[in-house]
Design a protein around this motif. Sequence first.
Motif, PDB file in Angstrom:
ATOM      1  N   ASP A  92       0.920  -1.268  -0.050  1.00 42.75           N
ATOM      2  CA  ASP A  92       0.003  -0.069  -0.156  1.00 42.75           C
ATOM      3  C   ASP A  92       0.598   1.316   0.124  1.00 42.75           C
ATOM      4  N   ALA A  93       1.940   1.168   0.822  1.00 46.60           N
ATOM      5  CA  ALA A  93       2.732   2.492   0.835  1.00 46.60           C
ATOM      6  C   ALA A  93       3.584   2.760  -0.417  1.00 46.60           C
ATOM      7  N   VAL A  94       3.799   1.622  -1.125  1.00 50.30           N
ATOM      8  CA  VAL A  94       4.753   1.622  -2.388  1.00 50.30           C
ATOM      9  C   VAL A  94       3.702   2.229  -3.347  1.00 50.30           C
ATOM     10  N   MET A  95       2.519   1.672  -3.597  1.00 54.59           N
ATOM     11  CA  MET A  95       1.653   2.129  -4.410  1.00 54.59           C
ATOM     12  C   MET A  95       1.162   3.619  -4.211  1.00 54.59           C
ATOM     13  N   ALA A  96       1.143   3.943  -2.902  1.00 55.81           N
ATOM     14  CA  ALA A  96       0.728   5.376  -2.629  1.00 55.81           C
ATOM     15  C   ALA A  96       1.804   6.264  -3.124  1.00 55.81           C
ATOM     16  N   THR A  97       3.056   5.903  -3.070  1.00 54.49           N
ATOM     17  CA  THR A  97       4.113   6.718  -3.656  1.00 54.49           C
ATOM     18  C   THR A  97       3.985   6.548  -5.196  1.00 54.49           C
ATOM     19  N   VAL A  98       3.702   5.629  -5.979  1.00 53.07           N
ATOM     20  CA  VAL A  98       3.687   5.620  -7.221  1.00 53.07           C
ATOM     21  C   VAL A  98       2.506   6.410  -7.537  1.00 53.07           C
ATOM     22  N   THR A 126      13.202  -3.284   6.409  1.00 52.23           N
ATOM     23  CA  THR A 126      11.736  -3.363   7.337  1.00 52.23           C
ATOM     24  C   THR A 126      10.904  -2.306   6.596  1.00 52.23           C
ATOM     25  N   GLN A 127       9.619  -2.398   6.842  1.00 50.41           N
ATOM     26  CA  GLN A 127       8.571  -1.606   6.557  1.00 50.41           C
ATOM     27  C   GLN A 127       8.915   0.122   6.756  1.00 50.41           C
ATOM     28  N   THR A 128       9.372   0.109   8.007  1.00 53.56           N
ATOM     29  CA  THR A 128       9.595   1.700   8.667  1.00 53.56           C
ATOM     30  C   THR A 128      10.802   2.038   7.628  1.00 53.56           C
ATOM     31  N   GLN A 129      11.576   1.440   7.649  1.00 52.56           N
ATOM     32  CA  GLN A 129      12.961   1.831   6.791  1.00 52.56           C
ATOM     33  C   GLN A 129      12.485   2.271   5.382  1.00 52.56           C
ATOM     34  N   LEU A 130      11.949   1.332   4.768  1.00 56.37           N
ATOM     35  CA  LEU A 130      11.315   1.450   3.467  1.00 56.37           C
ATOM     36  C   LEU A 130      10.560   2.718   3.276  1.00 56.37           C
ATOM     37  N   GLN A 131       9.751   3.082   4.435  1.00 54.64           N
ATOM     38  CA  GLN A 131       8.665   4.106   4.297  1.00 54.64           C
ATOM     39  C   GLN A 131       9.469   5.614   4.349  1.00 54.64           C
TER      40      GLN A 131
END
Length: 760
Positions: A92-98, A126-131
């Motif tokens: 979801d976070a990746v697609m929000a960035t896209v 980790t998800q936090t680091q990627l965010q």
Amino acid sequence: MSTLADTPSPTGLQTEQLAAWRKQLDCGFSQIDDVFEACMAEASAKLSPQGLDEYLAQARFLGKMGRGVEPVLIFLQEWPPIAQTVGEESLDAVMATVRTINKSPNGKAIAPFLQSLAAVARRLPTQTQLQHYMDLSLLLLERTSGSIHGIHKTYPSPSLIVFFEKAPLLLGALSLQGLSNWINYGIRNYSHHPEQQRDFFSLSSADSRAVLQRERHGTLLMDHTRVLDLYLRALWQDEDVLVPYSTTFDVQRQPMPYFDNYGMRLPDVYDERAGISGIDRYRAALAHMAAHRRWSTPIFADNFSPAQRLAIECFEDARMDLLTLRRYPGLRRIFSALHPTPQAGACNPATHSCLRHRLALLSRALLDPPKRFETPPLAEWVQRFHALLDHGESSTTEIAGLALSYLGKTRQQSDQLPDTWFEDTEVDYRDDNRHLWRFHELSDDEETFSNPDQTPPKTELHSLPPRHYPEWDYSSQTVRPDWVSLYERLHPSGNPADIDALLAKHSALAKRLKRLLDLLKPQDKVRVRFQEDGSELDLDVAIRSLIDLKGGSQPDTRINMSHTTNGRSIAVTLLLDLSESLNETARGSEQTVLQLSQEAVSLLAWAIEQLGDPLAIAGFHSNTRHDVRYFHLKGFGEHWGDAVKARLAAMQAGYSTRMGAALRHAAHTLASQKADKKLLLVLTDGQPSDIDVKDERLLIEDAKVAVRELGNQGIFSYCISLDAGADTYVRDIFGQHYTVVDNISRLPEQLPRLFLALTR
């Protein structure tokens, strides 16, 4: 009886299931059909049923986004391993960035973002680091995308695509905090310069690499060049320029240390490895190269095959390590920890050439004390090697003979295979041995027609390795790290009689100064009376107290006294601007400004010698930020004598005036003096400037910040300017601490008097 729909595909998926997924994707690009089955086989193995449905849904969105087939193809191939690393919930976070990128003018950056995401996820698992990484990416998008009226973004970011391309490389060298600092620096300084911005975020500019080195972890060579230079001189009686090379930007193959006619090349940064600190890894590399320079002799390479040269290098490197450990046994701990320990049998001769592996096993055995569990063939060569060195240092020629014998008796048919086994074979503190080989076939360059047997004489170094200083950029209100390279050296000498003649010329002035100096000279000791605790008894007070005691009065108990030295506690550095303008003739005089400065400095040095105050004299000029030259004319530990006079007599002027770096460097030695007051006198005839700076305010503002930094260190700065128009800029730099000498011909008289006034 099975139907066609139940027939499994080559990947094991049912054809019916595959068709259903393809229908769910609902994307008409024909290129997808070529990879769809393989992608779904991987996705079904790595994703949950819910994750698989979401995977297809987001791929369907990318296919209908209007950005072509590339984003959906990349996503189909890259997402399953990414999800396995950071978790399916990150989608979801990746697609929000896209979607955010898609709504901006930066749609072309979606494909690079997705393409590099797998490599980024391996560094940020980790998800936090990627965010955090995606938040930084969107910050870069927002701050660097252009707008006509300041409302809607209408021009794409010049740097977003190249940033995504470099992101895996950056995260290999930086923490997330370091990456954030690096991005923010680029935004602050280059947000309005598209070309410079692109150079920064593509790591093409020197500024970009300097900030990267500042933010990365590990031990930086440029922070320790002086320590390592002293190590090389003290332990090996050797010296050379230490030149860093980048380890960040050579991805395919990391270069090895080496030395040539231009210096000793070392990695720009070393991390701690196997419990060995970065500085100790530098010491190990320098020790190995210094050993080669002392004990190795170049031999002709034309008659040896690549395998033979590899074997000779292995034995010669082992000889260097053994001779080094004889001289400095304490290095064994470092060498042993850094040398790989390959496992016997790890290389399969059926698939790989194992020559490097066998040589690494031998190299480890030669480094370690003899072991009982060594195989007999290995033990034989270890014994032969040590026997060769038992009675001396041996030689490169003898070692080459031993290496050829080893290779002739141990070679295998598999040594000719194209695939070579490299695991646990790289000894990173050793150099690449280019110095070991000479070649009969020289190039056609004119200089190669000289005698190849003639070794060029080693010339004495005239300067220390450069020191790197920051510079303040007032336009962006940021510090440019390691921006200026400053080279310090001892000033050449001339005829000291010339300075004696100058002093004789001003003998009348010297006599007047002598009377003033006698008044300022420190008196030896001052008696401090009425002390309860002191070094001796004060008889007058003691007798008075005894009388009071006999008469029934309360006696004064302060019957002791002590002594203190009534001395001056001041250290002075005189910093001379030696730029080209000093060669001009002074107003109202037939002498040049440089000649008058020589007279004034000579009188001042003589006067301070009479007072006994520690004094250092240095001069500087610059030729761009890459070459600021700092000349030592007199050190704090030197007395006023012929050596100092000779350097003053040889003073020459040239180039430009980059004052900030010179001020910062002068503060290094002055700050270490044990004095209550530290005074930095700057004698200059113009404003700070250099040929690589177009904005005249830039170096003025940098010098202003440098003066403020000196003040924070407890150093009082004062400027004597010979420029009649200096009030327009010198006040900005030094505040009220300056004097403009309008009549330059009176400088020899005014400079000593000004000093005496400042130090009363």
